[in-house]
Design a protein around this motif. Sequence first.
Motif, mmCIF file in Angstrom:
data_model
loop_
_atom_site.group_PDB
_atom_site.id
_atom_site.type_symbol
_atom_site.label_atom_id
_atom_site.label_comp_id
_atom_site.label_asym_id
_atom_site.label_seq_id
_atom_site.Cartn_x
_atom_site.Cartn_y
_atom_site.Cartn_z
ATOM 1 N N LYS A 1 -8.656 15.992 12.458
ATOM 2 C CA LYS A 1 -10.086 15.346 11.449
ATOM 3 C C LYS A 1 -9.533 15.567 10.203
ATOM 4 N N GLY A 2 -10.351 14.768 9.323
ATOM 5 C CA GLY A 2 -10.094 15.067 7.890
ATOM 6 C C GLY A 2 -10.799 13.891 6.921
ATOM 7 N N THR A 3 -10.319 13.766 5.964
ATOM 8 C CA THR A 3 -10.804 12.602 5.021
ATOM 9 C C THR A 3 -9.761 11.767 4.586
ATOM 10 N N ILE A 4 -10.279 10.576 4.195
ATOM 11 C CA ILE A 4 -9.444 9.424 3.579
ATOM 12 C C ILE A 4 -9.836 9.162 2.388
ATOM 13 N N LEU A 5 -9.315 9.066 1.179
ATOM 14 C CA LEU A 5 -9.616 8.348 -0.009
ATOM 15 C C LEU A 5 -8.778 7.416 -0.154
ATOM 16 N N MET A 6 -9.718 6.040 -0.076
ATOM 17 C CA MET A 6 -9.188 4.581 -0.615
ATOM 18 C C MET A 6 -9.565 4.191 -1.657
ATOM 19 N N ASN A 7 -8.275 3.741 -2.619
ATOM 20 C CA ASN A 7 -8.602 3.204 -3.532
ATOM 21 C C ASN A 7 -7.902 1.733 -3.402
ATOM 22 N N ILE A 8 -8.829 0.665 -3.243
ATOM 23 C CA ILE A 8 -8.626 -0.420 -2.999
ATOM 24 C C ILE A 8 -8.723 -1.561 -4.126
ATOM 25 N N VAL A 9 -7.925 -2.492 -3.996
ATOM 26 C CA VAL A 9 -8.083 -3.719 -4.885
ATOM 27 C C VAL A 9 -8.031 -4.863 -3.863
ATOM 28 N N ALA A 10 -9.178 -5.606 -4.323
ATOM 29 C CA ALA A 10 -9.025 -7.083 -3.276
ATOM 30 C C ALA A 10 -9.243 -8.274 -4.160
ATOM 31 N N GLY B 1 0.765 -1.228 0.046
ATOM 32 C CA GLY B 1 0.120 0.113 -0.255
ATOM 33 C C GLY B 1 0.806 1.242 0.220
ATOM 34 N N ASN B 2 0.414 2.387 -0.371
ATOM 35 C CA ASN B 2 0.882 3.630 -0.416
ATOM 36 C C ASN B 2 0.088 4.492 0.235
ATOM 37 N N THR B 3 0.571 5.356 0.911
ATOM 38 C CA THR B 3 -0.323 6.666 1.511
ATOM 39 C C THR B 3 0.376 7.997 1.252
ATOM 40 N N THR B 4 -0.218 8.857 0.995
ATOM 41 C CA THR B 4 0.168 10.198 0.761
ATOM 42 C C THR B 4 -0.728 11.203 1.755
ATOM 43 N N TYR B 5 -0.184 11.631 2.710
ATOM 44 C CA TYR B 5 -0.662 12.485 3.672
ATOM 45 C C TYR B 5 -0.422 13.960 3.262
ATOM 46 N N VAL B 6 -1.426 14.646 3.143
ATOM 47 C CA VAL B 6 -1.526 16.247 2.902
ATOM 48 C C VAL B 6 -1.733 16.701 4.293
ATOM 49 N N VAL C 1 -5.061 8.447 -0.044
ATOM 50 C CA VAL C 1 -4.901 9.991 0.250
ATOM 51 C C VAL C 1 -5.308 10.286 1.509
ATOM 52 N N ARG C 2 -4.421 10.754 2.544
ATOM 53 C CA ARG C 2 -5.246 11.285 3.814
ATOM 54 C C ARG C 2 -4.806 12.829 3.904
ATOM 55 N N VAL C 3 -6.133 13.505 3.899
ATOM 56 C CA VAL C 3 -6.214 15.048 3.964
ATOM 57 C C VAL C 3 -6.403 15.517 5.192
ATOM 58 N N SER C 4 -5.767 16.096 5.903
ATOM 59 C CA SER C 4 -5.825 16.831 7.159
ATOM 60 C C SER C 4 -6.605 18.432 7.022
ATOM 61 N N VAL D 1 3.605 14.285 2.684
ATOM 62 C CA VAL D 1 4.385 13.025 3.004
ATOM 63 C C VAL D 1 3.951 11.621 2.590
ATOM 64 N N LYS D 2 5.067 11.135 1.871
ATOM 65 C CA LYS D 2 4.521 9.750 1.189
ATOM 66 C C LYS D 2 5.257 8.946 2.089
ATOM 67 N N LYS D 3 4.363 7.689 2.005
ATOM 68 C CA LYS D 3 5.021 6.236 2.948
ATOM 69 C C LYS D 3 4.377 5.042 2.125
ATOM 70 N N SER D 4 5.277 4.198 2.019
ATOM 71 C CA SER D 4 4.714 2.578 1.581
ATOM 72 C C SER D 4 4.511 1.628 2.638
ATOM 73 N N TYR D 5 3.560 0.616 2.646
ATOM 74 C CA TYR D 5 3.267 0.008 3.762
ATOM 75 C C TYR D 5 3.265 -1.566 3.292
ATOM 76 N N THR D 6 3.403 -2.601 4.041
ATOM 77 C CA THR D 6 3.154 -3.733 3.978
ATOM 78 C C THR D 6 2.480 -4.390 4.988
ATOM 79 N N LYS D 7 1.994 -5.438 4.924
ATOM 80 C CA LYS D 7 1.095 -6.082 6.115
ATOM 81 C C LYS D 7 1.767 -5.967 7.509
ATOM 82 N N GLY D 8 3.219 -6.264 7.508
ATOM 83 C CA GLY D 8 3.985 -6.121 8.662
ATOM 84 C C GLY D 8 3.936 -4.661 9.023
#
Length: 263
Positions: free
Chosen positions: A135-144, A63-68, A159-162, A75-82
Amino acid sequence: MKKSYILLCCMVTLLCKTVSAKSAVTSDPVIEIVASYIKYMNSLEKDNTAEKVLNLYSEQYLGNTTYVKLSGAIVKKSYTKGDIKIQLNDILEDSNYSLKLEMNKVLYNVQKETAGTLSVLLDFESLIDDKIAEKGTILMNIVASLQKGQWKIIQNNMVRVSERKDIGDCVCHVFEKGNTQFVTELYYPAGVKYDHKFEAFRITSNDKNRIIKSGGNTFIWESKSNELFLNEEKLGAARNPEEVVQLIIKRLNLETCDNIIFR
Protein backbone atom coordinates in the motif's frame (compact mmCIF):
# COMPACT_ATOMS: atom_id res chain seq x y z
CA MET A 1 -51.88 38.17 -16.29
CA LYS A 2 -51.12 35.98 -19.28
CA LYS A 3 -48.32 38.33 -20.37
CA SER A 4 -46.85 38.24 -16.87
CA TYR A 5 -46.90 34.46 -16.93
CA ILE A 6 -45.16 34.39 -20.32
CA LEU A 7 -42.56 36.89 -19.08
CA LEU A 8 -41.94 34.82 -15.96
CA CYS A 9 -41.49 31.67 -18.06
CA CYS A 10 -39.00 33.49 -20.30
CA MET A 11 -37.03 34.66 -17.28
CA VAL A 12 -36.96 31.14 -15.81
CA THR A 13 -35.88 29.70 -19.17
CA LEU A 14 -33.15 32.31 -19.49
CA LEU A 15 -31.96 31.58 -15.94
CA CYS A 16 -31.85 27.85 -16.62
CA LYS A 17 -29.84 28.40 -19.79
CA THR A 18 -27.43 30.66 -17.92
CA VAL A 19 -26.91 28.09 -15.16
CA SER A 20 -26.48 25.34 -17.76
CA ALA A 21 -23.93 27.38 -19.70
CA LYS A 22 -22.04 28.19 -16.52
CA SER A 23 -21.98 24.50 -15.55
CA ALA A 24 -20.62 23.62 -18.98
CA VAL A 25 -17.84 26.17 -18.61
CA THR A 26 -16.91 25.17 -15.06
CA SER A 27 -17.20 21.38 -15.56
CA ASP A 28 -13.88 19.63 -15.12
CA PRO A 29 -13.38 16.81 -17.62
CA VAL A 30 -9.91 15.91 -16.35
CA ILE A 31 -11.20 15.28 -12.82
CA GLU A 32 -14.03 13.26 -14.38
CA ILE A 33 -11.43 11.17 -16.26
CA VAL A 34 -9.58 10.40 -13.03
CA ALA A 35 -12.84 9.54 -11.27
CA SER A 36 -13.69 7.15 -14.13
CA TYR A 37 -10.19 5.66 -14.00
CA ILE A 38 -10.56 4.91 -10.28
CA LYS A 39 -14.03 3.43 -10.78
CA TYR A 40 -12.98 1.19 -13.67
CA MET A 41 -9.75 -0.01 -12.03
CA ASN A 42 -11.57 -0.89 -8.80
CA SER A 43 -14.02 -3.09 -10.73
CA LEU A 44 -11.49 -4.41 -13.25
CA GLU A 45 -11.62 -8.08 -12.24
CA LYS A 46 -15.36 -8.08 -11.56
CA ASP A 47 -16.67 -6.23 -14.62
CA ASN A 48 -13.69 -6.63 -17.00
CA THR A 49 -13.52 -2.88 -17.60
CA ALA A 50 -10.10 -2.97 -19.29
CA GLU A 51 -11.44 -1.50 -22.53
CA LYS A 52 -13.09 1.33 -20.60
CA VAL A 53 -9.77 2.11 -18.92
CA LEU A 54 -7.94 2.07 -22.26
CA ASN A 55 -10.57 4.35 -23.78
CA LEU A 56 -9.49 7.08 -21.36
CA TYR A 57 -6.08 7.28 -23.06
CA SER A 58 -5.08 8.94 -26.31
CA GLU A 59 -3.39 6.87 -29.00
CA GLN A 60 -0.48 9.33 -28.67
CA TYR A 61 -0.20 8.74 -24.91
CA LEU A 62 3.24 8.80 -23.33
CA GLY A 63 3.74 8.36 -19.59
CA ASN A 64 6.56 8.08 -17.09
CA THR A 65 6.46 6.30 -13.75
CA THR A 66 8.94 6.65 -10.91
CA TYR A 67 8.55 3.93 -8.30
CA VAL A 68 10.05 4.69 -4.86
CA LYS A 69 10.42 1.42 -2.96
CA LEU A 70 10.41 0.94 0.81
CA SER A 71 14.21 0.81 0.82
CA GLY A 72 14.44 4.13 -1.02
CA ALA A 73 15.50 2.44 -4.24
CA ILE A 74 14.12 4.16 -7.34
CA VAL A 75 12.83 2.47 -10.49
CA LYS A 76 11.89 4.49 -13.58
CA LYS A 77 9.80 3.29 -16.50
CA SER A 78 8.14 4.81 -19.55
CA TYR A 79 4.78 3.65 -20.94
CA THR A 80 2.70 3.86 -24.09
CA LYS A 81 -0.96 2.97 -24.44
CA GLY A 82 0.12 -0.47 -25.63
CA ASP A 83 2.11 -1.01 -22.43
CA ILE A 84 -0.95 -0.12 -20.34
CA LYS A 85 -2.98 -2.73 -22.23
CA ILE A 86 -0.37 -5.38 -21.36
CA GLN A 87 -0.49 -4.38 -17.69
CA LEU A 88 -4.28 -4.63 -17.60
CA ASN A 89 -4.20 -8.06 -19.23
CA ASP A 90 -1.64 -9.24 -16.65
CA ILE A 91 -3.97 -8.16 -13.84
CA LEU A 92 -6.94 -9.91 -15.43
CA GLU A 93 -4.97 -13.12 -15.96
CA ASP A 94 -4.07 -13.28 -12.26
CA SER A 95 -7.31 -14.08 -10.45
CA ASN A 96 -5.64 -13.77 -7.04
CA TYR A 97 -4.56 -10.15 -7.54
CA SER A 98 -6.55 -6.93 -7.27
CA LEU A 99 -5.77 -3.21 -7.07
CA LYS A 100 -7.83 -0.71 -5.08
CA LEU A 101 -7.58 3.04 -5.64
CA GLU A 102 -9.06 5.94 -3.70
CA MET A 103 -8.96 9.67 -4.32
CA ASN A 104 -6.99 11.45 -1.62
CA LYS A 105 -6.86 15.09 -2.76
CA VAL A 106 -6.56 17.37 -5.78
CA LEU A 107 -3.35 19.38 -5.51
CA TYR A 108 -3.49 21.48 -8.69
CA ASN A 109 -6.02 21.93 -11.46
CA VAL A 110 -6.20 24.17 -14.53
CA GLN A 111 -8.92 23.66 -17.13
CA LYS A 112 -8.84 25.29 -20.57
CA GLU A 113 -11.16 24.92 -23.55
CA THR A 114 -9.32 22.07 -25.27
CA ALA A 115 -6.73 21.03 -22.68
CA GLY A 116 -6.56 20.49 -18.95
CA THR A 117 -3.93 19.69 -16.34
CA LEU A 118 -4.39 17.99 -13.00
CA SER A 119 -2.13 17.00 -10.11
CA VAL A 120 -3.90 14.50 -7.87
CA LEU A 121 -2.88 12.27 -4.97
CA LEU A 122 -4.32 8.74 -4.83
CA ASP A 123 -4.11 6.05 -2.17
CA PHE A 124 -3.58 2.50 -3.42
CA GLU A 125 -3.64 -1.04 -2.09
CA SER A 126 -2.40 -4.13 -3.90
CA LEU A 127 -4.09 -7.28 -2.66
CA ILE A 128 -3.31 -10.96 -3.15
CA ASP A 129 -6.03 -13.37 -2.04
CA ASP A 130 -7.73 -10.38 -0.39
CA LYS A 131 -4.65 -9.73 1.77
CA ILE A 132 -2.69 -6.50 1.46
CA ALA A 133 0.57 -7.07 -0.40
CA GLU A 134 1.47 -3.40 -0.72
CA LYS A 135 0.00 0.00 0.00
CA GLY A 136 1.06 3.59 -0.54
CA THR A 137 0.35 6.74 -2.51
CA ILE A 138 0.40 7.71 -6.17
CA LEU A 139 1.01 11.26 -7.36
CA MET A 140 -0.40 11.71 -10.86
CA ASN A 141 0.40 14.76 -13.00
CA ILE A 142 -2.00 14.47 -15.91
CA VAL A 143 -2.41 16.37 -19.16
CA ALA A 144 -5.63 15.71 -21.10
CA SER A 145 -6.81 17.11 -24.41
CA LEU A 146 -10.05 17.27 -26.33
CA GLN A 147 -9.80 14.93 -29.33
CA LYS A 148 -12.70 14.53 -31.74
CA GLY A 149 -15.16 15.56 -29.06
CA GLN A 150 -13.75 13.28 -26.35
CA TRP A 151 -11.34 14.05 -23.54
CA LYS A 152 -8.26 11.78 -23.52
CA ILE A 153 -5.21 11.48 -21.29
CA ILE A 154 -2.23 12.36 -23.45
CA GLN A 155 0.45 12.46 -20.74
CA ASN A 156 0.86 11.27 -17.16
CA ASN A 157 3.98 11.67 -15.04
CA MET A 158 3.40 9.46 -12.03
CA VAL A 159 5.29 8.91 -8.76
CA ARG A 160 4.34 5.78 -6.86
CA VAL A 161 5.59 5.61 -3.27
CA SER A 162 5.44 2.33 -1.36
CA GLU A 163 4.64 2.91 2.33
CA ARG A 164 3.99 -0.65 3.38
CA LYS A 165 4.70 -4.02 1.84
CA ASP A 166 3.70 -7.34 3.31
CA ILE A 167 6.41 -9.87 2.60
CA GLY A 168 6.17 -13.57 1.89
CA ASP A 169 8.13 -16.75 1.31
CA CYS A 170 10.93 -16.77 -1.25
CA VAL A 171 12.75 -19.61 -2.97
CA CYS A 172 16.47 -19.36 -3.75
CA HIS A 173 18.52 -21.69 -5.97
CA VAL A 174 22.27 -21.64 -5.31
CA PHE A 175 24.72 -22.61 -8.05
CA GLU A 176 28.41 -22.94 -7.20
CA LYS A 177 31.64 -23.13 -9.13
CA GLY A 178 34.22 -24.45 -6.71
CA ASN A 179 34.25 -22.68 -3.35
CA THR A 180 34.88 -19.16 -4.62
CA GLN A 181 32.18 -18.38 -7.18
CA PHE A 182 28.43 -18.59 -6.66
CA VAL A 183 25.31 -17.54 -8.56
CA THR A 184 21.89 -17.40 -6.93
CA GLU A 185 18.42 -17.21 -8.49
CA LEU A 186 15.82 -15.80 -6.10
CA TYR A 187 12.05 -16.05 -6.65
CA TYR A 188 10.19 -13.39 -4.65
CA PRO A 189 6.63 -11.98 -4.37
CA ALA A 190 6.22 -8.92 -6.61
CA GLY A 191 2.59 -7.80 -6.32
CA VAL A 192 0.89 -9.28 -9.36
CA LYS A 193 3.06 -12.38 -9.48
CA TYR A 194 6.38 -13.86 -8.39
CA ASP A 195 9.45 -12.39 -10.02
CA HIS A 196 13.06 -13.57 -9.98
CA LYS A 197 16.55 -12.13 -10.01
CA PHE A 198 20.14 -13.32 -10.17
CA GLU A 199 23.06 -12.42 -7.88
CA ALA A 200 26.72 -13.30 -8.46
CA PHE A 201 29.26 -13.76 -5.62
CA ARG A 202 33.02 -14.00 -5.71
CA ILE A 203 35.07 -14.91 -2.65
CA THR A 204 38.69 -13.77 -2.33
CA SER A 205 41.03 -13.39 0.64
CA ASN A 206 43.83 -11.25 2.00
CA ASP A 207 46.25 -11.70 4.86
CA LYS A 208 43.55 -11.19 7.51
CA ASN A 209 40.09 -12.03 6.18
CA ARG A 210 38.01 -13.31 3.31
CA ILE A 211 36.21 -10.80 1.11
CA ILE A 212 32.94 -11.40 -0.73
CA LYS A 213 31.82 -9.03 -3.47
CA SER A 214 28.34 -8.96 -5.00
CA GLY A 215 26.97 -6.11 -7.05
CA GLY A 216 28.06 -2.91 -5.33
CA ASN A 217 28.45 -4.52 -1.89
CA THR A 218 31.62 -5.74 -0.21
CA PHE A 219 31.32 -8.17 2.73
CA ILE A 220 34.06 -9.10 5.19
CA TRP A 221 34.13 -12.71 6.37
CA GLU A 222 36.52 -12.87 9.32
CA SER A 223 38.90 -15.79 9.22
CA LYS A 224 39.17 -16.29 12.99
CA SER A 225 35.58 -15.78 14.15
CA ASN A 226 33.74 -16.69 10.91
CA GLU A 227 31.61 -13.59 11.51
CA LEU A 228 30.24 -11.85 8.42
CA PHE A 229 30.10 -8.05 8.23
CA LEU A 230 28.60 -5.51 5.84
CA ASN A 231 30.37 -2.28 6.73
CA GLU A 232 30.04 -2.42 10.54
CA GLU A 233 26.84 -4.46 10.60
CA LYS A 234 27.25 -8.03 11.83
CA LEU A 235 25.17 -10.45 9.76
CA GLY A 236 26.00 -13.66 11.62
CA ALA A 237 28.54 -16.48 11.50
CA ALA A 238 29.10 -18.90 8.63
CA ARG A 239 31.12 -22.09 8.67
CA ASN A 240 31.44 -22.50 4.90
CA PRO A 241 30.98 -20.52 1.64
CA GLU A 242 27.43 -21.79 1.06
CA GLU A 243 26.31 -20.58 4.49
CA VAL A 244 27.90 -17.19 3.91
CA VAL A 245 26.02 -16.80 0.62
CA GLN A 246 22.77 -17.66 2.39
CA LEU A 247 23.43 -14.99 5.05
CA ILE A 248 24.04 -12.39 2.37
CA ILE A 249 20.88 -13.32 0.44
CA LYS A 250 18.81 -13.00 3.62
CA ARG A 251 20.31 -9.58 4.37
CA LEU A 252 19.80 -8.23 0.85
CA ASN A 253 16.14 -9.26 0.75
CA LEU A 254 14.81 -8.30 4.18
CA GLU A 255 12.05 -6.15 2.68
CA THR A 256 10.87 -8.84 0.27
CA CYS A 257 11.31 -12.21 1.94
CA ASP A 258 9.84 -13.29 5.26
CA ASN A 259 11.41 -16.71 4.85
CA ILE A 260 13.83 -18.00 2.22
CA ILE A 261 13.82 -21.64 1.17
CA PHE A 262 17.26 -22.56 -0.22
CA ARG A 263 17.54 -25.26 -2.83
